[in-house]
Design an enzyme around this catalytic site. Structure first.
Site, short mmCIF file in Angstrom:
data_model
loop_
_atom_site.label_atom_id
_atom_site.label_comp_id
_atom_site.label_asym_id
_atom_site.label_seq_id
_atom_site.Cartn_x
_atom_site.Cartn_y
_atom_site.Cartn_z
N GLU A 78 1.88 17.43 -2.84
CA GLU A 78 1.82 18.40 -3.93
C GLU A 78 3.11 19.21 -4.00
OE1 GLU A 78 -1.84 20.44 -5.33
OE2 GLU A 78 -0.47 19.27 -6.51
N TYR A 137 16.14 -15.04 31.54
CA TYR A 137 17.03 -13.93 31.89
C TYR A 137 18.30 -14.41 32.59
CZ TYR A 137 15.21 -13.91 36.75
OH TYR A 137 14.87 -14.25 38.03
N LYS A 140 19.53 -20.31 45.33
CA LYS A 140 19.90 -19.46 44.19
C LYS A 140 20.81 -20.25 43.24
CE LYS A 140 21.75 -14.88 43.13
NZ LYS A 140 22.30 -13.63 43.60
N ASP A 188 -0.68 7.05 16.74
CA ASP A 188 -1.12 7.88 15.63
C ASP A 188 -0.09 7.66 14.51
OD1 ASP A 188 -2.37 9.97 14.24
OD2 ASP A 188 -0.85 11.37 14.93
N LYS A 189 -0.43 7.99 13.25
CA LYS A 189 0.57 7.81 12.19
C LYS A 189 1.28 9.11 11.85
CE LYS A 189 -0.11 8.26 7.88
NZ LYS A 189 0.98 9.17 7.47
N ARG A 230 4.97 6.35 -2.29
CA ARG A 230 3.62 6.71 -2.74
C ARG A 230 3.71 7.06 -4.22
NH1 ARG A 230 1.35 9.86 2.42
NH2 ARG A 230 -0.05 10.75 0.90
N THR A 231 2.97 6.37 -5.05
CA THR A 231 3.18 6.47 -6.49
C THR A 231 2.02 7.17 -7.20
OG1 THR A 231 2.17 4.30 -6.80
CG2 THR A 231 4.55 4.35 -6.52
N ASP A 236 -5.64 9.29 8.13
CA ASP A 236 -5.28 9.17 6.71
C ASP A 236 -6.22 8.28 5.92
OD1 ASP A 236 -3.14 10.75 6.07
OD2 ASP A 236 -1.74 9.46 7.12
N SER A 290 -12.17 11.51 -4.30
CA SER A 290 -11.87 10.10 -4.02
C SER A 290 -12.42 9.16 -5.08
CB SER A 290 -12.40 9.71 -2.65
OG SER A 290 -13.77 9.97 -2.61
#
Length: 1278
Positions: free
Chosen positions: A637, A1206, A1195, A528-529, A734-735, A816, A680
């Site tokens: 806001e 590894y 080995k 989720d964001k 965010r502008t 969003d 929108s």
């Protein structure tokens, strides 16, 4: 009700025109199905791609359209539900529940205090049935019709379920059957139960009757203990929740405190500020004007911005208990469902004169369980859904039983070993039959049966004997060792201080330990964001005013600009400049101000800019503890208003027609004349204000694209502001652009008339208001721009980048807007500048299919030519609804899998689960879902992870910050997977070595079923003597340290490819075990050939040889454990050498005590003969050494000549070799900026302050309801 009136009502609702139903008409209109009737299955898209799922929940296809409602003079009700009695497109206008075809039918009337004679009739027994018993496998009955709740009449509501909530797996009754079913779904346990049963048959078992059933009981008890421990935690959190207190209204108009679990449907509850909501309720009234209240739904959807709810105007004035108790009538509501964002209901109120009145209710009146009341002193709520019928619990479906890939593989391997065991038993039985049938004459001293039935019986008994003899080829302790190890690995996750978040005092919490090794094999992460990647806290970071850039903190590199734009300045310098009487900027003019700004104009522009921020918004100020707190429906806001306050323009009071701003210590009033709201299509918001000087001004803020085309000619700052916007967008901020103009009084008066006409329009009001706003929003003057940071959680970009390097594909599923999601994707490094964006944003199914097919074929063609370009897919909720349809889902999935990153925007909770299910079903990969709210619960239950509060109740692992995911997967996950792989393979190995010696011995004992070792010593092998090495390897082993796993995330790919637990590695370990058992048995036979003669002339005997071989086997398997341990701790020393020392001390003690008490006579007199004999010690040195030489040599060869990745990292770690990879950060930063600028020119995101509600023009009415200067005059609610 006439058709014309209904048509008029539905047309007056703007939402009905703008909403395009998904899937060509889903949800079905009332003409095909009423709001509560059963939807016809053929209309539905099948959400889970399984034909048996007939009824998809409404939330599966994006947010359902706003209900077509009657106008009810509610500011917030235009998209609310219809009256429950009126179908939304009903052609006959009949209220629901009336049916004039049936003459006997009477409209429903409620027993209640409202009956005209004043008597309270007894409830009809037939209506309120006792709740029925429901079997676990019974499908839930789909309810049709409606739920009817009587007001202030608890007797009538007795039929509804209680508010008790349980998220536990077991209770006292279900524990035993559920637990045993789960345990015996593991093949090993079924096999041991079968063995334990045949051991009880007399004359069949070569071992004692309880040597299998006792260990099996111990194993089951250990598993039961672990399950009980985990479930008790769930019960504890449930009990805590159910015991919370709430104030419930009584018939005497007083309040009593009830526990949450005792709240019933129909109860009226008083909630106070910061209270959590105990059940789904309808808002009756509140302390705020017009019944408004704020709720925070971060537990439900992860969003911390406050949602506004508003009571119906018919109930809002009832602000004390007596008035609320006077409510009579009934609530007709939809049935419980899982759609978080919809609600339909009608309140049928009966006045004192007996006149009924219908009040429509919708989502704006619903307070959901799990949300929290904020900044509202009190509210009254009518309980409508309780307990497991609340929308929150409906989203939390029963968690599926999750089996890991490793567990499934172990089950398969146990079947292989069982087949091997049957083959060995059959082979041995055939050997025994050959002896019986062909050599019985030469073995005359054995009494053998010669009849056919006797021989057949003997054959079956022999098979059972050999199955018991070899039964421990399948290690009985394996399942319980795995359970214990996983439980301990979960504890290590819980106790990891690196994943402890001190700020909220939250450690990591692993609720389901059975899945830990899957954390090391994840290929897809679904996140989720809001609240997961971001904190959902907006900060005002930068602004550009009159061509000068300002920021809260300015880097030295930006102060002296060499690009001709002028250097950046700090907010502190701006404040000093505004407060100073002299003009320091003009004394030492910057390149921008000297060339553009005549005189002191810059100061005026700054003032205008800050006034706009303080006035043009819909924020409500509240005083808490002497400080002003801003309440906004969106955090953007509030951030802008807080930014203005920081710069000296403090907004402090809102009245219905004006706002008050403190400017340099003086309070000034600005009259709010009109508000043109954001939506929108407009992408901007405007406010027309009359300032203290009497002048009328238009203040506008919005996306750069819409503001720039509305500017007047000859703008001085456009170029510079655009350059600053590109800088901000490159950093993922965010502008918004900020512009204004002065409006002559005459023009305002003319326009005001047009606006008022538009506001009075019934048909198409929203469009009319937009057109009116267009007339005045022109010839603007650009003041500058703002930049807000949607604060990412610490370490998110680094975590996502590291996960992508580790081969993990990250998908972000968020509610969003698209622009916001892309912006966040860039700032958190999910989308890099080199990626090509594929944006799917279609309006219907045909276009979506067409677009997906074309893009897929184009990408395939490009890849076939050898061009490998990184792609990022961005798809919105509506298109996703179409893409998840059966015919399109495979195309969508194929395209998405080709992309390095996928972002799904505007998705509903159920769509999140559907996307996860689609990938899970069609990809053989291990997936992880991480979310923080109830809207992520269904997605999480498909998978395994979370980082929030409500989601934690459904998750397997809970972490408090996204950045901890890096350590959880790359370190704990990789370790758990590697440890568990070793543990399982080693457990199989140690059992095969011992029990295959028993098989080789069968060739020497005439297949008689004779046992080589004493029965209880054999049982103790698994349960005591070799139990510690696998445990210690499983809990403490580290094939690479945490630091190096973090430095080289590519090592994680070993887990994704399942390198350590393949079928090949399993068979190689089996072959190694066979080799060791053959050597051990062969050498022991050579040493003891013809039986060993003791110093007193006696033979050493069978148990002397058997015990020597047993100890040699034990030392060999412990030596093998030492060889495969990557790290030696004090626990490793205690487990490996310690186990052998313990055996050498315990076995002689047991061999003395057991025969003495008549428990085991085989060891009679063995201790003085065996433990004083040099042959034992010679065998213990020689045989294990000889066995392990091959392993050691292999080995060495493997690490020296065929090293894995590894192995190399282990050497880097051992010798602490520094990493000299060249650092190209400066070069990469420069490239990043160039590419980001190019992209932002094409596709720049913007932030806006409003929570969008298409078709609703209600924010203006809402803010006009507030008068914060009269806060003390609020009703108390008592």
């Amino acid at each position: 009700m006439s058709d014309d009136f209904l048509r008029l009502v539905s047309q007056a609702n703007p939402a009905t025109r703008q909403y395009q139903p998904a899937n060509n008409g889903y949800p079905p209109s009332a003409s095909t199905a009423g709001p509560y009737t059963d939807r016809s299955p053929q209309q539905l898209m099948d959400p889970f791609f399984d034909d048996e799922d007939e009824n998809a929940p409404d939330s599966a296809f994006g947010r359902p359209g706003p209900m077509q409602s009657q106008e009810s003079d509610l500011p917030l009700a235009r998209s609310a539900a219809p009256p429950a009695g009126v179908a939304s497109n009903s052609s006959n206008g009949l209220p629901q529940g009336w049916n004039f075809d049936d003459d006997d039918f009477q409209p429903q009337r409620f027993p209640g205090p409202s009956d005209s004679n004043g008597k309270k009739p007894a409830p009809k027994a037939s209506r309120f049935k006792a709740p029925k018993w429901k079997w676990p496998w019974e499908k839930e009955k789909v309810l049709t019709g409606e739920r009817v709740v009587a007001l202030n009449n608890s007797v009538a509501n007795a039929e509804f379920c209680s508010n008790f909530v349980s998220t536990s797996k077991y209770n006292l009754i279900t524990f035993l059957p559920k637990f045993l079913f789960e345990q015996f779904s593991k093949y090993a346990n079924i096999f041991f139960l079968f063995t334990a049963c045949i051991q009880q048959i007399p004359g069949v078992s070569p071992t004692k009757p309880y040597t299998t059933i006792v260990p099996l009981a111990v194993v089951l008890m250990a598993s039961a203990f672990k399950e009980v421990q985990e479930d008790l935690k769930r019960h504890q959190s449930d009990t805590e929740l159910n015991a919370r207190k709430a104030k419930v209204l009584t018939s005497q108009s007083t309040f009593i405190e009830k526990e949450w679990k005792d709240i019933q449907v129909g109860d009226i509850v008083r909630l106070e500020n910061n209270d959590f909501i105990p059940a789904d309720m309808l808002l009756i009234t509140s302390s705020e004007p017009e019944g408004l209240c704020y709720i925070e739904t971060s537990n439900l959807d992860g969003e911390t911005n406050l949602k506004i709810k508003q009571a119906s105007t018919h109930t809002a004035p009832l602000t004390n208990p007596t008035l609320v108790n006077s409510l009579h009538g009934s609530l007709r509501s939809e049935h419980p469902n899982n759609s978080l964002y919809t609600y339909e209901g009608t309140l049928g109120l009966i006045s004192d004169g007996g006149i009924p009145r219908q009040v429509p209710l919708g989502p704006d009146q619903v307070l959901l369980r799990g949300a929290q009341l904020r900044n509202t002193p009190w509210v009254y709520g009518l309980t409508v859904f309780t307990g497991h019928e609340t929308k929150l619990m409906r989203n939390a479906t029963a968690a599926p039983v999750k089996r890991t890939a490793v567990e499934r593989q172990v089950n398969t391997q146990i079947i292989f070993l069982f087949i091997l065991l049957l083959a060995l038993s059959l082979g041995s039985t055939i050997g025994s039959s050959i002896r019986t049938w062909f050599f019985s004459s030469s073995q005359w001293y054995l009494f053998e049966t010669t009849s056919l039935s006797g021989r057949a019986r003997g054959f079956i008994e022999d098979i059972l004997t050999f199955i018991i003899l070899y039964n421990n080829l399948i290690p009985i302790s394996l399942i319980v060792t795995m359970e214990v190890v996983k439980f301990q690995q979960a504890q290590l996750i819980n106790f990891d201080l690196d994943m402890y978040y001190a700020k909220t005092d939250t450690p990591a919490l692993c609720r389901t330990s059975s899945l830990v090794e899957e954390l090391g094999q994840i290929e897809y992460v679904f996140s989720d964001k809001t609240g997961t990647l971001t904190c959902n806290e907006m900060e005002f970071r930068c602004c550009s005013i009159a061509g000068t850039a300002y920021a809260d903190v300015v880097d030295e590199g930006k102060r002296d600009a060499d690009d001709g734009r002028g250097g950046w300045k700090s907010f502190a310098e701006m404040r000093d400049y505004l407060n100073a009487t002299a003009k320091p900027f003009l004394d030492q003019p910057s390149s921008s101000s000297s060339s553009i700004i005549p005189g002191g104009k810059e100061k005026e522009i700054i003032k205008e800019f800050l006034t706009l921020l303080a006035v043009c918004h819909t924020v409500i100020p509240e005083v808490q503890d002497g400080k002003i707190v801003y309440q906004a429906s969106s955090p953007d806001e509030a951030a802008l208003v807080a930014g203005a306050e920081l710069l000296g323009y403090q907004f402090h009071t809102r009245k219905p027609k004006s706002v008050f701003v403190n400017i340099q210590g003086q309070s000034q009033e600005f009259e709010i004349l009109k508000v043109c709201e954001f939506n929108s299509t407009r992408k901007r918001m405007s406010t027309i204000v009359r300032g203290p000087d009497g002048k009328v001004k238009l203040y506008t803020k919005g996306a750069d694209t819409v503001i720039l085309e509305r500017l007047s000619k000859n703008q001085p700052y456009t170029e510079v502001t655009l350059a600053h916007l590109e800088d901000y967008a490159t950093e993922g901020l965010r502008t918004l652009c900020i512009a204004y103009r002065d409006i002559p009084e005459t023009e305002y008066q003319q326009w005001s008339t047009i606006y008022n006409q538009a506001a009075a329009t019934i048909n198409g009001r929203g469009d009319a208001l937009d057109e009116a706003a267009e007339l005045i929003e022109k010839d603007l003057f650009l003041l500058g721009a703002t930049a807000i940071e949607d604060k990412l959680q610490d370490g998110v970009p680094d975590t996502i980048h590291t996960l992508q390097m580790a081969g993990i594909k990250v998908w972000v599923l968020t509610g969003d807007r698209q622009e916001t999601a892309i912006n966040i994707g860039m700032s958190c490094r999910l989308i890099s500048e080199s990626m090509n964006l594929v944006v799917v944003n279609e309006e219907n199914a045909h276009d979506t299919q067409d677009f997906l097919t074309k893009r897929l074929s184009a990408i395939k063609n490009q890849r076939s030519t050898g061009e490998l370009e990184d792609l990022a897919l961005v798809i919105d909720g509506k298109s996703l609804g179409f893409a998840l349809q059966k015919d399109m889902s495979k195309i969508f999935l194929e395209l998405a899998i080709m992309c390095k990153a996928v972002i799904c925007c505007r998705v509903s909770p159920l769509q999140k689960a559907l996307v996860v299910k689609l990938v899970k079903k069609n990809q053989k990969a291990i997936l992880l879902a991480i979310g923080d709210g109830a809207n992520d619960v269904s997605m999480i239950q498909q998978l395994m992870l979370e980082s929030g509060l409500q989601a934690a109740r459904s998750a397997d692992v809970a972490i408090s910050q996204f950045r901890y995911l890096k350590k959880l997967l790359l370190v704990h996950g990789a370790w758990s997977y590697r440890r568990l792989s070793k543990l399982i393979l080693y457990s199989f190995y140690k059992n095969i070595v011992l029990y295959m010696t028993q098989f080789w011995y069968s060739f020497f004992n005439n297949f008689s079923g004779q046992i080589a070792y004493e029965s209880w010593t054999l049982t103790l092998y698994n349960v005591v003597f070799t139990v510690l090495p696998p445990l210690v390897i499983g809990i403490f082993d580290q094939f690479v340290s945490a630091r190096f796993l973090d430095r080289y995330p590519q090592l994680y790919i070993l887990g994704q490819k399942n390198e350590f637990f393949t079928k090949t590695s399993f068979w190689l370990w089996v072959a190694n075990a066979l080799y060791h058992s053959l050597l051990l048995y062969g050498f022991s036979i050579i040493l003891f050939w013809g039986d060993l003669k003791l110093s007193d002339g006696l033979d050493s005997g069978h148990w002397f040889w058997g015990t020597t071989l047993y100890l040699a086997v034990l030392l060999t398997v412990l030596g093998k454990a030492a060889l495969i341990s990557d790290i030696w701790t004090k626990y490793t020393v205690a487990a490996i050498p310690g186990s052998f020392v313990f055996t050498m001390l315990f076995l002689p003690l047991y061999a003395v005590v057991a025969p003495a008490i008549g428990f085991s006579t085989e060891y009679q007199g063995i201790v003085p003969r065996l433990w004083t004999n040099g042959v034992l010690y010679f065998a213990l040195i020689l045989i294990p050494l000889f066995c392990l030489v091959r392993d050691f040599a292999w080995k060495y060869y493997r690490r020296t000549y065929l090293p894995s990745s590894y192995h190399i990292v282990q050497e880097l770690q051992k010798y602490n070799i520094p990493d000299y990879r060249p650092r190209q950060e400066q070069f990469q930063k420069a490239i990043k900026k160039v590419r980001a600028t190019q992209r932002m020119r094409r596709n720049r995101g913007f932030a806006f302050s409003q929570t969008e509600n298409a078709g609703k023009q209600d924010q203006a009415k809402l803010i006009r309801a507030y008068d914060t200067s009269k806060a003390s005059a609020r009703p108390s609610g008592y």
